[in-house]
Design a protein around this motif. Structure first.
Motif, mmCIF file in Angstrom:
data_model
loop_
_atom_site.group_PDB
_atom_site.id
_atom_site.type_symbol
_atom_site.label_atom_id
_atom_site.label_comp_id
_atom_site.label_asym_id
_atom_site.label_seq_id
_atom_site.Cartn_x
_atom_site.Cartn_y
_atom_site.Cartn_z
ATOM 1 N N ILE A 366 0.874 -1.326 0.009
ATOM 2 C CA ILE A 366 -0.076 -0.065 0.020
ATOM 3 C C ILE A 366 0.869 1.094 0.000
ATOM 4 O O ILE A 366 1.525 1.371 1.012
ATOM 5 C CB ILE A 366 -0.997 -0.016 1.292
ATOM 6 N N LYS A 367 0.796 1.990 -0.876
ATOM 7 C CA LYS A 367 1.763 3.265 -1.211
ATOM 8 C C LYS A 367 3.300 2.635 -1.222
ATOM 9 O O LYS A 367 3.669 1.427 -1.899
ATOM 10 C CB LYS A 367 1.517 4.344 -0.199
ATOM 11 N N ASP A 368 4.126 3.105 -0.167
ATOM 12 C CA ASP A 368 5.546 2.500 -0.221
ATOM 13 C C ASP A 368 5.676 1.623 1.103
ATOM 14 O O ASP A 368 6.738 1.393 1.458
ATOM 15 C CB ASP A 368 6.510 3.909 0.065
ATOM 16 N N ASN A 369 4.435 1.262 1.510
ATOM 17 C CA ASN A 369 4.703 0.346 2.719
ATOM 18 C C ASN A 369 4.281 -1.114 2.567
ATOM 19 O O ASN A 369 3.405 -1.466 1.405
ATOM 20 C CB ASN A 369 3.649 0.846 3.791
ATOM 21 N N PHE A 370 4.624 -2.073 3.199
ATOM 22 C CA PHE A 370 4.646 -3.453 2.919
ATOM 23 C C PHE A 370 3.869 -4.295 4.111
ATOM 24 O O PHE A 370 4.307 -3.845 5.332
ATOM 25 C CB PHE A 370 5.893 -4.263 2.412
ATOM 26 N N TYR A 371 2.908 -5.086 3.847
ATOM 27 C CA TYR A 371 2.138 -5.793 4.878
ATOM 28 C C TYR A 371 1.862 -7.248 4.544
ATOM 29 O O TYR A 371 1.958 -7.671 3.529
ATOM 30 C CB TYR A 371 0.831 -4.858 5.201
ATOM 31 N N ILE A 372 1.528 -7.965 5.551
ATOM 32 C CA ILE A 372 1.172 -9.306 5.733
ATOM 33 C C ILE A 372 -0.513 -9.326 5.923
ATOM 34 O O ILE A 372 -0.692 -8.606 6.822
ATOM 35 C CB ILE A 372 1.860 -9.966 6.563
ATOM 36 N N ILE A 373 -1.110 -10.037 4.874
ATOM 37 C CA ILE A 373 -2.613 -10.062 4.971
ATOM 38 C C ILE A 373 -2.917 -11.454 5.335
ATOM 39 O O ILE A 373 -2.241 -12.511 5.069
ATOM 40 C CB ILE A 373 -3.341 -9.470 4.172
ATOM 41 N N ASP A 374 -4.062 -11.611 6.053
ATOM 42 C CA ASP A 374 -4.604 -13.199 6.183
ATOM 43 C C ASP A 374 -5.661 -13.505 5.079
ATOM 44 O O ASP A 374 -5.834 -12.431 4.300
ATOM 45 C CB ASP A 374 -5.113 -13.399 7.465
ATOM 46 N N ARG A 375 -6.522 -14.583 4.913
ATOM 47 C CA ARG A 375 -7.327 -14.757 3.925
ATOM 48 C C ARG A 375 -8.571 -13.906 3.952
ATOM 49 O O ARG A 375 -9.170 -14.059 2.999
ATOM 50 C CB ARG A 375 -7.757 -16.515 3.767
ATOM 51 N N ASP A 376 -8.740 -13.211 5.013
ATOM 52 C CA ASP A 376 -9.757 -12.105 5.016
ATOM 53 C C ASP A 376 -9.550 -10.848 4.479
ATOM 54 O O ASP A 376 -10.297 -10.042 4.375
ATOM 55 C CB ASP A 376 -10.465 -12.388 6.244
ATOM 56 N N GLY A 377 -8.166 -10.832 4.139
ATOM 57 C CA GLY A 377 -7.790 -9.316 3.631
ATOM 58 C C GLY A 377 -7.213 -8.610 4.757
ATOM 59 O O GLY A 377 -6.924 -7.394 4.583
ATOM 60 N N LYS A 378 -7.501 -8.817 5.996
ATOM 61 C CA LYS A 378 -6.943 -8.084 7.233
ATOM 62 C C LYS A 378 -5.449 -8.101 7.381
ATOM 63 O O LYS A 378 -4.772 -9.197 7.262
ATOM 64 C CB LYS A 378 -7.636 -9.025 8.317
ATOM 65 N N ILE A 379 -4.706 -7.109 7.613
ATOM 66 C CA ILE A 379 -3.406 -6.848 7.921
ATOM 67 C C ILE A 379 -3.325 -7.347 9.307
ATOM 68 O O ILE A 379 -3.775 -6.649 10.166
ATOM 69 C CB ILE A 379 -3.310 -5.325 7.743
ATOM 70 N N VAL A 380 -2.151 -8.204 9.200
ATOM 71 C CA VAL A 380 -1.703 -8.853 10.454
ATOM 72 C C VAL A 380 -0.363 -8.738 10.990
ATOM 73 O O VAL A 380 -0.134 -8.872 12.277
ATOM 74 C CB VAL A 380 -2.157 -10.362 10.447
ATOM 75 N N LEU A 381 0.086 -8.096 9.973
ATOM 76 C CA LEU A 381 1.833 -7.949 10.402
ATOM 77 C C LEU A 381 2.573 -6.716 9.258
ATOM 78 O O LEU A 381 2.263 -6.904 8.079
ATOM 79 C CB LEU A 381 2.348 -9.179 10.118
ATOM 80 N N ASN A 382 3.123 -6.161 9.655
ATOM 81 C CA ASN A 382 4.192 -4.930 8.753
ATOM 82 C C ASN A 382 5.263 -6.001 8.251
ATOM 83 O O ASN A 382 5.571 -7.140 8.734
ATOM 84 C CB ASN A 382 4.727 -3.971 9.592
ATOM 85 N N SER A 383 5.576 -5.514 7.223
ATOM 86 C CA SER A 383 6.679 -6.068 6.439
ATOM 87 C C SER A 383 7.793 -5.174 6.072
ATOM 88 O O SER A 383 7.350 -4.078 5.528
ATOM 89 C CB SER A 383 6.130 -7.049 5.215
ATOM 90 N N LYS A 384 9.010 -5.660 6.113
ATOM 91 C CA LYS A 384 10.022 -4.927 5.487
ATOM 92 C C LYS A 384 10.084 -4.631 4.121
ATOM 93 O O LYS A 384 10.354 -3.452 3.450
ATOM 94 C CB LYS A 384 11.518 -5.237 5.801
ATOM 95 N N SER A 385 9.874 -5.647 3.360
ATOM 96 C CA SER A 385 9.875 -5.724 1.814
ATOM 97 C C SER A 385 9.061 -6.746 1.414
ATOM 98 O O SER A 385 8.604 -7.722 2.116
ATOM 99 C CB SER A 385 11.110 -5.361 1.234
ATOM 100 N N TYR A 386 9.106 -6.760 0.033
ATOM 101 C CA TYR A 386 8.579 -8.168 -0.599
ATOM 102 C C TYR A 386 9.363 -9.465 -0.112
ATOM 103 O O TYR A 386 8.901 -10.557 -0.470
ATOM 104 C CB TYR A 386 8.615 -8.179 -2.085
#
Length: 386
Positions: A366-386
């Motif tokens: 999302i924009k310049d930030n990376f995240y981990i989502i679950d199967r519901d599309g909910k963000i559960v964790l920040n991520s440094k990168s791909y």
């Protein structure tokens, strides 16, 4: 039984299946958490709970608590298997086997490569004038297949795929006997009777184990690889995508089965990745002209066929990833979301980029930030990168 030729990864991330058991989900979440601390973390071995870790050009081993079982150093580590981890101590120029506590249980000298033990056997290599030559040995260093091949890979409990680099590839057994003559390029091997699809100077064909042609394919076609989790596969779900020429990026494609019978005729669709029984295809669709000065446009849209060649998801997306765990990331109007195998949108397009799911989680941007989502599309964790 079948075997598809893949590329060996130096930093072995241990490609695994798509089961979503609670244990595998927990291990994957822990791995993703630790990737925010380290440059890269391999998949955890489900038995030992150990994973290879990479950071600042060095490697080691971690357990699920994040403790370094092998402190990160000048090592090359491979995935744990048989309760044993094997790593290359680059400074000491030896290979060492450790247990899950990190204790060294055996040291291997005078070899140039050791890729880890599976059911008591390991591919190893020694240096020669031709480069590294590979064979197979057991944990006690008894050699079962002599180290004389530039490439070797296990394809079943009895057979190994070998490549000479000069005259082609073939298959040997654990006694070192040559079962398929080493003179073919091979894209599919059936390990029940060792018939295979491959090529020689005459072109592509189905061959029996002796090399006799069972069905000729031709010189004017070329198998297209599907990249799944970064690894190329020629055959997937018992089908193969072929092109009508060797080099053109706009070449026509077709879909064939393992008998080389045509499923989708050449040129009907532009076909690419195959996974979970679905084949991604592109189709040109018309876009109405904006005004009198602009003619009707033809643009490419993406959808999915089944392995019978039937359209199951019409070409209506700007782009799509391959399916994993029953979901595919798709792009619509510059935003990414996820669909199921019926083509229903299950996570609405709201991301700037999205990657395939693995053990219940996916990475998105999302924009310049990376995240981990679950199967519901909910963000559960920040991520440094791909």
């Amino acid at each position: 039984m079948k075997f598809l030729i893949i590329v060996f990864l130096v930093f072995n991330l241990q490609l695994v299946g798509h089961a979503q058991s609670p244990a595998l989900k927990r291990l994957e979440f822990k791995r993703l958490e630790l990737e925010n601390t380290y440059k890269g973390v391999g998949y955890f071995d489900t038995i030992s709970g150990i994973a290879p870790v990479y950071d600042n050009g060095k490697m080691g081993y971690l357990d699920t608590s994040g403790k370094q079982i092998l402190p990160i150093g000048s090592y090359q580590t491979f995935a744990f298997s048989d309760g044993i981890g094997v790593y290359h101590d680059i400074e000491q120029k030896t290979f060492k086997a450790i247990d899950k506590s990190g204790k060294v249980i055996k040291e291997f000298k005078n070899i140039a490569s050791l890729q880890g033990f599976h059911n008591g056997l390991a591919v190893f290599g020694t240096m020669s004038e031709e480069g590294i030559l590979y064979g197979v040995m057991d944990f006690h260093e008894n050699i079962l297949i002599k180290n004389k091949y530039p490439f070797i890979e296990k394809i079943s409990e009895k057979y190994y795929y070998v490549n000479s680099n000069k005259i082609g590839a073939g298959v040997v057994n654990l006694a070192g006997d040559t079962l398929i003559p080493i003179q073919y390029g091979t894209i599919y091997i059936d390990t029940s009777d060792l018939h295979f699809i491959g090529w020689t100077t005459i072109g592509y064909a189905i061959f029996d184990s002796s090399g006799k042609i069972k069905k000729y394919w031709g010189k004017d076609v070329y198998p297209e690889s599907s990249y799944i989790e970064g690894v190329p596969y020629y055959e997937r779900d018992s089908v193969i995508i072929i092109k009508d020429q060797w080099s053109s990026t706009n070449a026509k494609t077709a879909l064939v089965n393992l008998n080389l019978d045509t499923i989708v005729p050449m040129g009907k669709y532009n076909l690419s990745a195959i996974n979970e029984g679905l084949v991604r295809f592109y189709e040109s669709v018309k876009v109405e002209k904006l005004d009198e000065r602009v003619t009707t446009l033809q643009i490419s849209k993406c959808g999915f066929l089944n392995t019978k060649g039937e359209i199951v998801i019409p070409a209506k997306f700007d782009f799509a990833q391959y399916f994993t765990e029953g979901l595919s990331a798709v792009r619509q109007k510059d935003k990414w979301g996820y669909i199921d195998k019926a083509g229903n949108i299950v996570i609405s397009p709201k991301f700037d980029y999205a990657l395939p799911f693995h053990h219940g989680y996916a990475k998105i941007q999302i924009k310049d930030n990376f995240y981990i989502i679950d199967r519901d599309g909910k963000i559960v964790l920040n991520s440094k990168s791909y």
